[in-house]
Motif scaffolding. Structure first.
Motif, PDB file in Angstrom:
ATOM      1  N   PRO A   1     -29.990 -37.959  -4.411  1.00 43.03           N
ATOM      2  CA  PRO A   1     -30.080 -38.143  -2.956  1.00 43.03           C
ATOM      3  C   PRO A   1     -30.480 -39.557  -2.558  1.00 43.03           C
ATOM      4  N   GLY A   2     -30.942 -40.356  -3.531  1.00 43.06           N
ATOM      5  CA  GLY A   2     -31.276 -41.745  -3.240  1.00 43.06           C
ATOM      6  C   GLY A   2     -30.057 -42.645  -3.173  1.00 43.06           C
ATOM      7  N   SER A   3     -28.871 -42.110  -3.482  1.00 46.37           N
ATOM      8  CA  SER A   3     -27.635 -42.885  -3.429  1.00 46.37           C
ATOM      9  C   SER A   3     -26.821 -42.484  -2.212  1.00 46.37           C
ATOM     10  N   VAL A   4     -26.215 -43.465  -1.554  1.00 48.51           N
ATOM     11  CA  VAL A   4     -25.368 -43.190  -0.398  1.00 48.51           C
ATOM     12  C   VAL A   4     -24.178 -42.334  -0.789  1.00 48.51           C
ATOM     13  N   PHE A   5     -23.756 -42.416  -2.055  1.00 48.39           N
ATOM     14  CA  PHE A   5     -22.581 -41.666  -2.492  1.00 48.39           C
ATOM     15  C   PHE A   5     -22.851 -40.167  -2.595  1.00 48.39           C
ATOM     16  N   SER A   6     -24.118 -39.769  -2.558  1.00 50.79           N
ATOM     17  CA  SER A   6     -24.431 -38.334  -2.607  1.00 50.79           C
ATOM     18  C   SER A   6     -23.950 -37.613  -1.346  1.00 50.79           C
ATOM     19  N   SER A   7     -23.714 -38.353  -0.265  1.00 49.29           N
ATOM     20  CA  SER A   7     -23.254 -37.735   0.986  1.00 49.29           C
ATOM     21  C   SER A   7     -21.735 -37.723   1.098  1.00 49.29           C
ATOM     22  N   TRP A   8     -21.048 -38.341   0.134  1.00 47.72           N
ATOM     23  CA  TRP A   8     -19.591 -38.398   0.191  1.00 47.72           C
ATOM     24  C   TRP A   8     -18.981 -37.020  -0.047  1.00 47.72           C
ATOM     25  N   ARG A   9     -17.850 -36.777   0.611  1.00 48.04           N
ATOM     26  CA  ARG A   9     -17.090 -35.535   0.435  1.00 48.04           C
ATOM     27  C   ARG A   9     -15.731 -35.875  -0.177  1.00 48.04           C
ATOM     28  N   VAL A  10     -15.230 -34.987  -1.010  1.00 50.55           N
ATOM     29  CA  VAL A  10     -13.988 -35.254  -1.729  1.00 50.55           C
ATOM     30  C   VAL A  10     -12.819 -34.507  -1.098  1.00 50.55           C
ATOM     31  N   LEU A  11     -11.612 -34.946  -1.433  1.00 54.79           N
ATOM     32  CA  LEU A  11     -10.392 -34.265  -1.007  1.00 54.79           C
ATOM     33  C   LEU A  11      -9.364 -34.340  -2.127  1.00 54.79           C
ATOM     34  N   CYS A  12      -8.374 -33.460  -2.070  1.00 56.92           N
ATOM     35  CA  CYS A  12      -7.256 -33.448  -3.030  1.00 56.92           C
ATOM     36  C   CYS A  12      -7.738 -33.358  -4.471  1.00 56.92           C
ATOM     37  N   SER A  13      -8.756 -32.531  -4.719  1.00 59.54           N
ATOM     38  CA  SER A  13      -9.357 -32.434  -6.050  1.00 59.54           C
ATOM     39  C   SER A  13      -9.142 -31.070  -6.709  1.00 59.54           C
ATOM     40  N   GLN A  14      -8.293 -30.199  -6.136  1.00 62.50           N
ATOM     41  CA  GLN A  14      -8.118 -28.840  -6.657  1.00 62.50           C
ATOM     42  C   GLN A  14      -6.637 -28.557  -6.949  1.00 62.50           C
ATOM     43  N   PRO A  15      -6.056 -29.250  -7.927  1.00 59.98           N
ATOM     44  CA  PRO A  15      -4.618 -29.103  -8.197  1.00 59.98           C
ATOM     45  C   PRO A  15      -4.201 -27.684  -8.566  1.00 59.98           C
ATOM     46  N   GLU A  16      -5.060 -26.956  -9.280  1.00 59.83           N
ATOM     47  CA  GLU A  16      -4.695 -25.585  -9.648  1.00 59.83           C
ATOM     48  C   GLU A  16      -4.495 -24.723  -8.415  1.00 59.83           C
ATOM     49  N   ASN A  17      -5.342 -24.917  -7.434  1.00 58.91           N
ATOM     50  CA  ASN A  17      -5.241 -24.156  -6.189  1.00 58.91           C
ATOM     51  C   ASN A  17      -3.935 -24.480  -5.463  1.00 58.91           C
ATOM     52  N   TYR A  18      -3.584 -25.766  -5.399  1.00 58.67           N
ATOM     53  CA  TYR A  18      -2.339 -26.147  -4.723  1.00 58.67           C
ATOM     54  C   TYR A  18      -1.127 -25.587  -5.469  1.00 58.67           C
ATOM     55  N   ASN A  19      -1.186 -25.584  -6.801  1.00 57.64           N
ATOM     56  CA  ASN A  19      -0.063 -25.080  -7.587  1.00 57.64           C
ATOM     57  C   ASN A  19       0.147 -23.584  -7.372  1.00 57.64           C
ATOM     58  N   ILE A  20      -0.957 -22.852  -7.346  1.00 54.88           N
ATOM     59  CA  ILE A  20      -0.858 -21.403  -7.135  1.00 54.88           C
ATOM     60  C   ILE A  20      -0.212 -21.101  -5.788  1.00 54.88           C
ATOM     61  N   ARG A  21      -0.583 -21.884  -4.789  1.00 56.58           N
ATOM     62  CA  ARG A  21      -0.053 -21.661  -3.438  1.00 56.58           C
ATOM     63  C   ARG A  21       1.284 -22.362  -3.219  1.00 56.58           C
ATOM     64  N   GLY A  22       1.629 -23.300  -4.105  1.00 59.87           N
ATOM     65  CA  GLY A  22       2.879 -24.027  -3.968  1.00 59.87           C
ATOM     66  C   GLY A  22       2.891 -24.962  -2.778  1.00 59.87           C
ATOM     67  N   VAL A  23       1.760 -25.653  -2.542  1.00 60.92           N
ATOM     68  CA  VAL A  23       1.626 -26.514  -1.366  1.00 60.92           C
ATOM     69  C   VAL A  23       1.048 -27.863  -1.770  1.00 60.92           C
ATOM     70  N   LEU A  24       1.097 -28.817  -0.841  1.00 58.53           N
ATOM     71  CA  LEU A  24       0.430 -30.098  -1.022  1.00 58.53           C
ATOM     72  C   LEU A  24      -1.023 -29.989  -0.581  1.00 58.53           C
ATOM     73  N   CYS A  25      -1.826 -30.930  -1.060  1.00 56.37           N
ATOM     74  CA  CYS A  25      -3.200 -31.059  -0.565  1.00 56.37           C
ATOM     75  C   CYS A  25      -3.166 -31.309   0.938  1.00 56.37           C
ATOM     76  N   ASP A  26      -4.029 -30.595   1.685  1.00 56.25           N
ATOM     77  CA  ASP A  26      -4.036 -30.757   3.146  1.00 56.25           C
ATOM     78  C   ASP A  26      -5.109 -31.725   3.623  1.00 56.25           C
ATOM     79  N   SER A  27      -5.760 -32.416   2.707  1.00 51.29           N
ATOM     80  CA  SER A  27      -6.753 -33.474   2.976  1.00 51.29           C
ATOM     81  C   SER A  27      -8.037 -32.968   3.621  1.00 51.29           C
TER      82      SER A  27
END
Length: 544
Positions: free
Chosen positions: A266-292
């Motif tokens: 928590p002492g790093s600013v990067f601890s508050s960052w949120r990620v996107l497009c990090s679940q390829p298995e989920n997109y493959n199962i659904r057959g879709v692109l990452c929705d950001s």
């Protein structure tokens, strides 16, 4: 310091330099397949009236691809960018950009005629103020929505061939995260679970190094435009022989969270960052692109990885062996390539034998696995800011190989490489367009250098830089302290002299009569006898 910068710019919209240009994400642009926005300087398409460029048909190569991808016409990235656009800006001279508003790499100034070389430095050679500035700039990019670019959340087919545009706003930093996801994602063949996994337009083949070189150059360029700091360069992390994640500290890329070792401190600013497009298995199962959309925090647990896959971080000896390989790529030019510099550096060739299809990952790939978190997914790895430091060092090894072996342009394959990797292929998903062969050249031709590739005297001077910076920051205080100390010394000396004059002994006390009058009788002689002195001296020597 950096929070003030962030709040000052928090809701700014700034130019970006990747795809898709906001002006080219409209129904009209998608239906006409033309992306030739006006340059603000004269209002003409591609700055044509000012001679910066012109709108032209896109030319793509018809050279055959390798057999790894046996389809045609199913993926939007094939023959990039023709699915979306068949006319784009073609810039003249040293101009560059989706509307020719920017300069080619290594050129600066309003007319792009100022040649300048930048220096990428070891992150541990940055001064304290430079480290703060780096973290500040990264966080600013993460919090600032891109003004010029949006990211695609659907395929061209899902967009009704352009009648229903599907794009999303993301931050400047996340445009780059999305780009790395999009270029490496699996091919969607239609319907849930129907994907082709053996395809990647920027990995596992010859374009791995040129593509990431362009990626870093654009990222560096965008930070300069965002901050106005034209001297900014991406630092590198030299991970050779490292025993742990040396950059995983709160003043750099974030330490380990004591409550949950897979999260950042928590002492790093990067601890508050949120990620996107990090679940390829989920997109493959659904057959879709990452929705950001938001997919949680950045995760990292360095060293607690699968030891059967990666034993440790790469060593100096392994880097030296990799650099000794004379062939850029060999055979099928994929993960099976033997004695291939590219395949060994990427991590699929054994860094001790050069044989491809290694059961253990090495070099570049080893560090991704070692980080054991967001970095360990190819498609989502750019969510972790360590990605930039890591790939800057990988690029420096690529540069070292180019200088040592001076390969001819023909060493880069013109045909039969995996799809997206032939020399004339346009890099996915860049707009402006870049061909792979254009970055099979020295970094010096692109306007940048690495500090560890300088000569010995320059390297020494560069390594002293942080100490000189710190000295420059404190010397005014040292000078002030010296002046103040001098003043205090003068004042004290003056006070002592004044006191001596004021309290000088009266002359009537200096006569012998008065001295004798106050003299006390001696109880013991003050001068010892010779025998007594000799005894004392012997005892002192004995003690020694």
């Amino acid at each position: 310091m950096w929070p003030l910068v962030i709040f000052g710019f928090f809701f700014c919209f700034v130019p970006s330099h990747q795809q898709f240009p906001r002006l080219c994400s409209t129904q009209e642009a998608l239906r006409t397949k033309e992306c030739c926005p006006p340059w603000e300087g004269d209002g003409s398409a591609c700055g044509a009236r000012s001679g910066r460029g012109f709108c032209a048909d896109v030319e793509v190569s018809d050279r055959p691809d390798g057999a790894q991808y046996p389809f045609s016409g199913l993926d939007d990235r094939e023959r990039w960018p023709l699915v979306f656009y068949n006319r784009t800006c073609q810039c003249a001279g040293n101009f560059m950009g989706f509307n020719c508003a920017d300069c080619q790499f290594g050129y600066f100034g309003q007319n792009c005629n100022e040649r300048r070389e930048s220096l990428r430095r070891n992150i541990f050679h940055l001064s304290r103020s430079e480290r703060i500035r780096l973290v500040s700039y990264l966080n600013l990019a993460k919090q600032t929505i891109s003004r010029d670019y949006v990211v695609a959340t659907g395929t061209y087919s899902e967009m009704g061939n352009g009648t229903n545009p599907m794009f999303a706003d993301v931050s400047l930093y996340d445009v780059f995260v999305w780009m790395h996801y999009y270029v490496s994602r699996n091919a969607l063949l239609g319907g849930p679970g129907n994907v082709w996994t053996d395809v990647d337009f920027a990995h596992w083949a010859p374009a791995f190094l040129p593509w990431h070189r362009v990626y870093l150059l654009h990222w560096e360029h965008e930070i300069r435009k965002l901050t106005g700091d034209m001297s900014f360069t991406i630092p590198y992390w030299d991970w050779r022989d490292a025993q742990a994640c040396d950059v995983c500290t709160d003043d750099l890329m974030g330490g380990r969270n004591p409550q949950d070792p897979s999260l950042l401190s928590p002492g790093s600013v990067f601890s508050s960052w949120r990620v996107l497009c990090s679940q390829p298995e989920n997109y493959n199962i659904r057959g879709v692109l990452c929705d950001s959309t938001d997919e949680g925090p950045v995760r990292r647990n360095p060293g607690n990885h699968d030891r059967n896959l990666v034993e440790r971080l790469p060593t100096s000896a392994e880097v030296d062996f990799t650099l000794s390989l004379t062939n850029y790529d060999t055979g099928a030019m994929d993960r099976t390539a033997n004695m291939s510099f590219r395949n060994t550096l990427e991590g699929f060739g054994d860094p001790q034998t050069g044989l491809g299809s290694s059961s253990r990952l090495g070099m570049h790939a080893a560090l991704h696995v070692f980080m054991n978190g967001s970095m360990s997914s190819v498609q989502g790895s750019a969510n972790d800011p360590i990605f930039l430091l890591h790939h800057a060092f990988v690029d420096s090894i690529y540069e070292q190989w180019l200088r040592r072996h001076t390969p001819s342009p023909s060493q880069y394959p013109e045909s039969n490489a995996p799809i997206g990797h032939n020399s004339e292929y346009h890099m996915v998903p860049f707009l402006p367009l870049h061909r792979n062969r254009e970055y099979f050249i020295s970094s010096k031709d692109l306007g940048y250098e690495y500090s560890h590739l300088l000569d010995a005297s320059q390297r020494l001077a560069e390594s002293m830089h942080p100490y000189l910076e710190e000295l420059r920051d404190v010397w005014p205080w040292l000078l002030l302290a010296g002046v103040f100390g001098g003043i205090v010394t003068i004042v004290l000396a003056a006070a002592v002299l004044a006191a001596k004059r004021r309290y000088r002994r009266p002359s009537w006390l200096q006569g012998r009569g008065w001295k004798n009058a106050f003299a006390l009788p001696e109880r013991q002689p003050l001068i010892l006898s010779n025998e007594s002195v000799e005894t004392k001296q012997r005892n002192y020597q004995t003690t020694m």
